[in-house]
Structures are given as C-alpha cells and as structure tokens.
Design a protein around this motif. Sequence first.
Motif, mmCIF file in Angstrom:
data_model
loop_
_atom_site.group_PDB
_atom_site.id
_atom_site.type_symbol
_atom_site.label_atom_id
_atom_site.label_comp_id
_atom_site.label_asym_id
_atom_site.label_seq_id
_atom_site.Cartn_x
_atom_site.Cartn_y
_atom_site.Cartn_z
ATOM 1 N N PRO A 48 -8.937 -0.536 36.147
ATOM 2 C CA PRO A 48 -10.095 0.293 35.803
ATOM 3 C C PRO A 48 -10.702 -0.063 34.442
ATOM 4 O O PRO A 48 -11.930 -0.138 34.298
ATOM 5 C CB PRO A 48 -9.518 1.719 35.810
ATOM 6 N N LEU A 49 -9.849 -0.291 33.435
ATOM 7 C CA LEU A 49 -10.382 -0.632 32.122
ATOM 8 C C LEU A 49 -10.986 -2.037 32.111
ATOM 9 O O LEU A 49 -11.982 -2.279 31.410
ATOM 10 C CB LEU A 49 -9.273 -0.526 31.067
ATOM 11 N N MET A 50 -10.418 -2.963 32.856
ATOM 12 C CA MET A 50 -11.004 -4.300 32.933
ATOM 13 C C MET A 50 -12.354 -4.257 33.645
ATOM 14 O O MET A 50 -13.284 -4.989 33.306
ATOM 15 C CB MET A 50 -10.058 -5.244 33.670
ATOM 16 N N ARG A 51 -12.467 -3.395 34.626
ATOM 17 C CA ARG A 51 -13.749 -3.230 35.311
ATOM 18 C C ARG A 51 -14.801 -2.650 34.355
ATOM 19 O O ARG A 51 -15.972 -3.050 34.384
ATOM 20 C CB ARG A 51 -13.568 -2.311 36.523
ATOM 21 N N ALA A 52 -14.369 -1.710 33.504
ATOM 22 C CA ALA A 52 -15.304 -1.128 32.530
ATOM 23 C C ALA A 52 -15.752 -2.168 31.508
ATOM 24 O O ALA A 52 -16.927 -2.188 31.111
ATOM 25 C CB ALA A 52 -14.631 0.059 31.823
ATOM 26 N N LEU A 53 -14.841 -3.037 31.072
ATOM 27 C CA LEU A 53 -15.223 -4.098 30.139
ATOM 28 C C LEU A 53 -16.201 -5.065 30.781
ATOM 29 O O LEU A 53 -17.181 -5.494 30.142
ATOM 30 C CB LEU A 53 -13.968 -4.844 29.672
ATOM 31 N N SER A 54 -15.936 -5.429 32.022
ATOM 32 C CA SER A 54 -16.853 -6.323 32.732
ATOM 33 C C SER A 54 -18.242 -5.688 32.875
ATOM 34 O O SER A 54 -19.267 -6.376 32.749
ATOM 35 C CB SER A 54 -16.286 -6.665 34.104
ATOM 36 N N LYS A 55 -18.274 -4.390 33.107
ATOM 37 C CA LYS A 55 -19.560 -3.690 33.206
ATOM 38 C C LYS A 55 -20.297 -3.734 31.878
ATOM 39 O O LYS A 55 -21.521 -3.971 31.841
ATOM 40 C CB LYS A 55 -19.319 -2.236 33.640
ATOM 41 N N LEU A 56 -19.594 -3.519 30.776
ATOM 42 C CA LEU A 56 -20.230 -3.546 29.449
ATOM 43 C C LEU A 56 -20.863 -4.906 29.187
ATOM 44 O O LEU A 56 -22.002 -4.998 28.687
ATOM 45 C CB LEU A 56 -19.190 -3.209 28.380
ATOM 46 N N ILE A 57 -20.137 -5.976 29.510
ATOM 47 C CA ILE A 57 -20.662 -7.321 29.255
ATOM 48 C C ILE A 57 -21.785 -7.658 30.231
ATOM 49 O O ILE A 57 -22.791 -8.275 29.855
ATOM 50 C CB ILE A 57 -19.515 -8.345 29.345
ATOM 51 N N ARG A 58 -21.655 -7.240 31.485
ATOM 52 C CA ARG A 58 -22.670 -7.541 32.488
ATOM 53 C C ARG A 58 -23.979 -6.813 32.187
ATOM 54 O O ARG A 58 -25.067 -7.384 32.344
ATOM 55 C CB ARG A 58 -22.151 -7.150 33.872
ATOM 56 N N VAL A 59 -23.886 -5.578 31.740
ATOM 57 C CA VAL A 59 -25.094 -4.779 31.506
ATOM 58 C C VAL A 59 -25.813 -5.212 30.233
ATOM 59 O O VAL A 59 -27.047 -5.325 30.195
ATOM 60 C CB VAL A 59 -24.726 -3.278 31.443
ATOM 61 N N ASN A 60 -25.047 -5.502 29.164
ATOM 62 C CA ASN A 60 -25.676 -5.745 27.862
ATOM 63 C C ASN A 60 -25.870 -7.219 27.529
ATOM 64 O O ASN A 60 -26.638 -7.535 26.621
ATOM 65 C CB ASN A 60 -24.826 -5.086 26.767
ATOM 66 N N GLN A 61 -25.173 -8.118 28.232
ATOM 67 C CA GLN A 61 -25.318 -9.556 28.015
ATOM 68 C C GLN A 61 -25.278 -9.929 26.530
ATOM 69 O O GLN A 61 -26.264 -10.385 25.946
ATOM 70 C CB GLN A 61 -26.626 -10.053 28.635
ATOM 71 N N PRO A 62 -24.130 -9.728 25.867
ATOM 72 C CA PRO A 62 -24.037 -10.072 24.442
ATOM 73 C C PRO A 62 -24.157 -11.576 24.224
ATOM 74 O O PRO A 62 -23.898 -12.382 25.127
ATOM 75 C CB PRO A 62 -22.654 -9.557 24.044
ATOM 76 N N ASP A 63 -24.556 -11.953 23.021
ATOM 77 C CA ASP A 63 -24.694 -13.378 22.704
ATOM 78 C C ASP A 63 -23.338 -14.063 22.590
ATOM 79 O O ASP A 63 -23.236 -15.267 22.832
ATOM 80 C CB ASP A 63 -25.461 -13.538 21.382
ATOM 81 N N LEU A 64 -22.307 -13.313 22.208
ATOM 82 C CA LEU A 64 -20.991 -13.909 21.994
ATOM 83 C C LEU A 64 -19.921 -12.905 22.414
ATOM 84 O O LEU A 64 -19.971 -11.735 22.020
ATOM 85 C CB LEU A 64 -20.820 -14.294 20.521
ATOM 86 N N VAL A 65 -18.952 -13.365 23.214
ATOM 87 C CA VAL A 65 -17.818 -12.537 23.626
ATOM 88 C C VAL A 65 -16.572 -13.160 23.003
ATOM 89 O O VAL A 65 -16.194 -14.286 23.340
ATOM 90 C CB VAL A 65 -17.680 -12.470 25.160
ATOM 91 N N LEU A 66 -15.934 -12.432 22.097
ATOM 92 C CA LEU A 66 -14.763 -12.929 21.385
ATOM 93 C C LEU A 66 -13.516 -12.187 21.852
ATOM 94 O O LEU A 66 -13.504 -10.951 21.897
ATOM 95 C CB LEU A 66 -14.931 -12.750 19.865
ATOM 96 N N PHE A 67 -12.503 -12.944 22.203
ATOM 97 C CA PHE A 67 -11.210 -12.375 22.572
ATOM 98 C C PHE A 67 -10.317 -12.384 21.339
ATOM 99 O O PHE A 67 -10.118 -13.435 20.711
ATOM 100 C CB PHE A 67 -10.570 -13.187 23.697
ATOM 101 N N VAL A 68 -9.768 -11.235 21.003
ATOM 102 C CA VAL A 68 -8.898 -11.096 19.835
ATOM 103 C C VAL A 68 -7.459 -11.109 20.336
ATOM 104 O O VAL A 68 -7.057 -10.255 21.119
ATOM 105 C CB VAL A 68 -9.197 -9.805 19.066
ATOM 106 N N GLY A 69 -6.693 -12.102 19.889
ATOM 107 C CA GLY A 69 -5.305 -12.235 20.319
ATOM 108 C C GLY A 69 -4.382 -12.458 19.138
ATOM 109 O O GLY A 69 -4.811 -12.874 18.059
ATOM 110 N N GLU A 70 -3.104 -12.174 19.355
ATOM 111 C CA GLU A 70 -2.102 -12.336 18.307
ATOM 112 C C GLU A 70 -1.539 -13.751 18.311
ATOM 113 O O GLU A 70 -1.386 -14.372 19.353
ATOM 114 C CB GLU A 70 -0.954 -11.344 18.515
ATOM 115 N N ALA A 71 -1.212 -14.216 17.122
ATOM 116 C CA ALA A 71 -0.553 -15.509 16.995
ATOM 117 C C ALA A 71 0.937 -15.403 17.256
ATOM 118 O O ALA A 71 1.635 -16.418 17.266
ATOM 119 C CB ALA A 71 -0.790 -16.078 15.594
ATOM 120 N N LEU A 72 1.443 -14.191 17.490
ATOM 121 C CA LEU A 72 2.882 -13.981 17.688
ATOM 122 C C LEU A 72 3.318 -14.211 19.117
ATOM 123 O O LEU A 72 4.502 -14.334 19.384
ATOM 124 C CB LEU A 72 3.259 -12.548 17.270
#
Length: 636
Positions: free
Chosen positions: A529-553
Amino acid sequence: MLDFFAIFSKGGLVLWYFQGTSQLFTPSINSLIKTVLLQERSGNNSFTHDALTLKYKLDNEFEMVFVVGYQKILQLSYIDKFLSDIQLEFRNKYKDDIQNGKMSRNLDFSADFHRMLKQSEEESRVEKVGRPMRRFEDSKKSQKTISSMVEKKNEEKKSSKAKGKENQPVKTVTIKEPEIAQETAPVTNGTLDEETLRKNREKFFEKMQGGKKPKTSPKTNTPEGKKKGKVGRVWEGAGTNKDMKNLDFSNANGDSSKIPDEEVVPTMAERSLVGSMKGSIKDIEEDEVEEEINYEEELNQTSSKVNSKGSTKSGGSGMFSMFKNLIGSKTLTKEDLDTALDKMREHLVAKNVASDIAAKLCDSVAAKLEGRVLGTFNTIAHTVKTALNESCVQILLPKRRIDILRDAMEAKQQKRPYTITFCGVNGVGKSTNLAKICFWLVENGFRVLIAACDTFRAGAVEQLRTHTRKLNALHPNVHSDGQHMVKLYEKGYGKDAAGIAMEAINYARDYHIDIVLIDTAGRMQDNEPLMRALSKLIRVNQPDLVLFVGEALVGNEAVDQLTKFNKALIDHSSSDIPRVIDGIILTKFDTIDDKVGAAISMTYTTGQPIVFVGTGQTYTDLRNLNAKAVVSSLLK
C-alpha cells in the motif's frame, strides 16, 4: 536462423560481419557496447535488445569481440559452441595478420563461416533426434488382446476393492466410564460436606444439559470468582485521543508562516558554516594510496624462494599475496583465475558488497582477463587487482551527469519550480539529508519550499519546521518580496501525500519559489500500500529528480530495497515510459570505515549514480562521491 554475426576489435574496428536479414543491427551492437562492455557487466555472455538475443565472446589476447544475434523466441542450443569454434578458426587463420597489425576490412571468411554454421546446425539436429522412437509393434501392449485387457481391468477393480477394505483402518470404540466426582474435601462420618455435594450436583446438571451450565448457578465468594483479567498499564504523561488536537501543531491551510515562530539562535559553530558551500559540493577526500609494488624486487624475492621442485613460495599476506608465484609470459586460463576470483569474492563480501553482485563482478573480471597474456614482470596479483580496480571505477562512474544547480537554473529561466522527491526505507535519514541539500541550495541563492508529505510518522512535520527555522536563522536575509529563503508547506497528518505535493508545487509556481523539496514517509520495500502511494505521488506530480536515500551500512538489503522500489514504480505506473529512481544518496558514510561495498551494490543494481554522500550531522556534511577513493578503500 541467425540475424547477424559480427567480429570487431575493442577499439571499434569492424573486422568482419554477416547479415542474414535486412534488419539493421547497428543499434543492438551499440546497446551491447554501452550497456554491457563499457559498464563492466560482461560476466554473463547473453544480452537482450528489443526482439533480439545477443551472445558474445571476448578474446582478450587479441582484443576482439565476437557477437551473434538471433530472434529471442528461438532456442538455439549450439550457439555457445559455435561462438567458440568461430573464435578459434578466426584466430588461427588471421593470427599473423593480427599480431603484425595488417588486418584489413575485406576479409575472406564467409566460406568458413557458412561451412561451420551448417556443421553446427546438423550436429544440433542429430542431438535433438537422438535414438529413433520405439514402434508400437515392439511394445508389450501390442501383444495383448482386448479380452485379456478387459478381464485384467475387472480383476484390478476387484483387487483394488479388496485392498481398499484391507487398508481401511479398524474403528475402535472406547466406552467411557461414568466419571465419579471426587474431591479432596475431608470426609466426615462417611458423608461429604455440603460444598462438595453442591459442586458434584452442578457437574451432573451440565452433563444432563449437554455441557451447558445451569441458568441459576449460585455465585460464591471463592477466590476463583474474584479473579480479574489483566489490567492495562497507564503511563504517566501519556496522551489519549482527546489530546490529539492539542498536540497537533500543524496548520490546516498549509501556510506555516502564521504559526508563531520560536526564536532560534544559531551557535557560533553553526554561524561559521554559512558561506562554506557556495558552488559545487566537494568530493570525498581520498586516502593515501598504498605504494606501488616494486616488481623487480618482488621477482628477486620470489625467485630466491624457489624450492627443489621448481615451485615458488609466495610470502606475505593479504588478498592477492597467494598469486605472486605466477610471473612471466603466460596466457591466463580459467583455472589460473579460479582461486583468485574465489578470494576476491570473499574480500568483496567482507567489504559489504552484496553476495550476488560480488559474484557478477568476479565473473566480469574473469571474462575480461581470460586469454590475456601476462608481461615479463607482471604478476597475476597485480593483473587481477588492476582489472578489479578498473571495473569498480567504471561501475561507479555515472552514465549521465546530474547537475542540480544547472538544472534548477534552467527551470528558473522557464519560470517553473524544480522539484526533487526523496524516498527510502524507515530511519535512513531522508529529512536530515533534505535539510543538508536545502542549506546548499540556499547558499547558492535559491529559494526553497519544503513539502511535508510524510503525513504518517509522528513528529515528521515538526522536524521539518525545526530545520526551516534554523535555516532561516542562518540566512536571515529575506527575499525581495519580504519572504524567507526557506518555507515549509504542510497540511498536517493523515492527508494524501500526492495531493499535498501537487498543492506545494502550485504554491511554489504562484509565489515564484525556485525549488521544491518533497519529503515522503519512510516505507519498507515489501509494504505494497505504501509503495503504491509513492508511485502515485511520482506519477501525478512528475518531479524532475527522484532520489533514493539509502544507508551505507547495508549489504544484500540494499539490492533488495532498490530492486523492489524500482519494480513498484514500474508496476504502478500507467505510462509507457515509467519513472524510476534517478539517483542515490548514500547516508552514514562516515560510520563504515573501509566497508564501502554498498556503493558498488546500489550502483550496479540500478545503473544510476550516487549523487551525494552523507558524512555527518551538520548541514555541511555532504559530499560528492569520489569513485577512485571508494575503490581504493574497497581494495585495501
């Protein structure tokens, strides 16, 4: 059946080619070179482009590439052997010309090619046919008559019934003896006391009524009747649902400027950071590189350790010390590299590289080195280490350059806001790194609007508001319209994140704000459900840049996170060209010492660059990735 076959040098010179169809195969070859060969992903010798399957083989001794292409719906089992045969035939025929550098483009190799192709197809056809099928006359079934088959069928039915009866379990009937109510109460004069008689009477009524208790059961004041269930613990100072309105400090209309600002006084250390991040972000400082190996001294040392059997004893320790015994002109084979690759794989996994990525990287290095001739004073240790270094640097180098300052300036000239969306799993530092990037953008003169789209985590809006107040305190100069350089757009909790992001972008467009930073809620990659909501946010607003924040650990987990995030964005997108992750922010890089394998895993998985690296808690602890520095730490 083959669409094309091409032989070209690694320098780009086409030596010979065969084309079986009118279809242009140049785009497929270019895609193979760009996606596989240049990106150090040559461990697997198969590549798919559009409707074609490309099989390739590298000749590292003569620096040549052999590529064959055919329709991917075909299953051609002879292709691998055919590639090897063509390679050997071509090498043997033009070996002298290749070594002398007298290769011409018009080579007479067509007759040999068609002869070997016909031979391979015939051998494959014979293997498929195999031994002839057995005729019906040769089978035992042909010797049976219809009557014998019917009789046997009836016999089988009877025998099966008999077997069924025999195999049926025997039902055992157990006769329950009537229970006699016995109590441990004291017996006086051969009679029970009144309490025991009453309990026995109740049990008798329950049996008579089918286990139901009598309606009029007298209540007793025994300790069992007074027993209560567990009572929930009440914590001091804990809030209830009635306190939600008093605890929700977010503003409903999205204008946080009307909320009375608490006075934020930056410290002297924080004030000293102002003005230190103008222009591009600095790269990670590269540690001192280990001294190069003195090959002549190493040769003397190894030659002095030759034992009576003529073998050398390699001294020293470390990842590549066991391969110092191989010195001189020698063609590397797969057997020579197996031990080196096993040791290399263990070393990469120990440095936090995902296990499957480490295996693919080792396969790529093996394909790159197999068949190469060592120089007179070169060791296999130095050769393997150099090849691994080149492969890792090539993987970390971005396919395309992401220049946020340049792109934001271009969007500003078009009179539209430049939008960046931050996504990732829980607790990796999305909001903190968003504030760092915001500080860097304000340092370079951009007005920033922070969209608080994390409407799930308690305190997310308050965290962004605190960062906004501190950033405005560090840069008190207001814009020409009297507004601060950083604004927060929020709608409270429990709202639709995609709608808040859209309103924030429209707000920034109306009030001429340069950049919108969209903060999203942390979510695990398996939460649909949360991944679907994120996909909706990106699909609707079409941001110029999508950055994934991940840990180096993380190690293997990084691959799983990135793969499932990208898959969710693709699956829930209605566009023919879905948006995926454009770049990576690697946080907590200062806590891993030399275990930098997560950088290799993330970049290899998506092919997208690591845009920023978080190295601390202050606003200036943000760096660009230095590929050579990371690889130097990886190979220590």
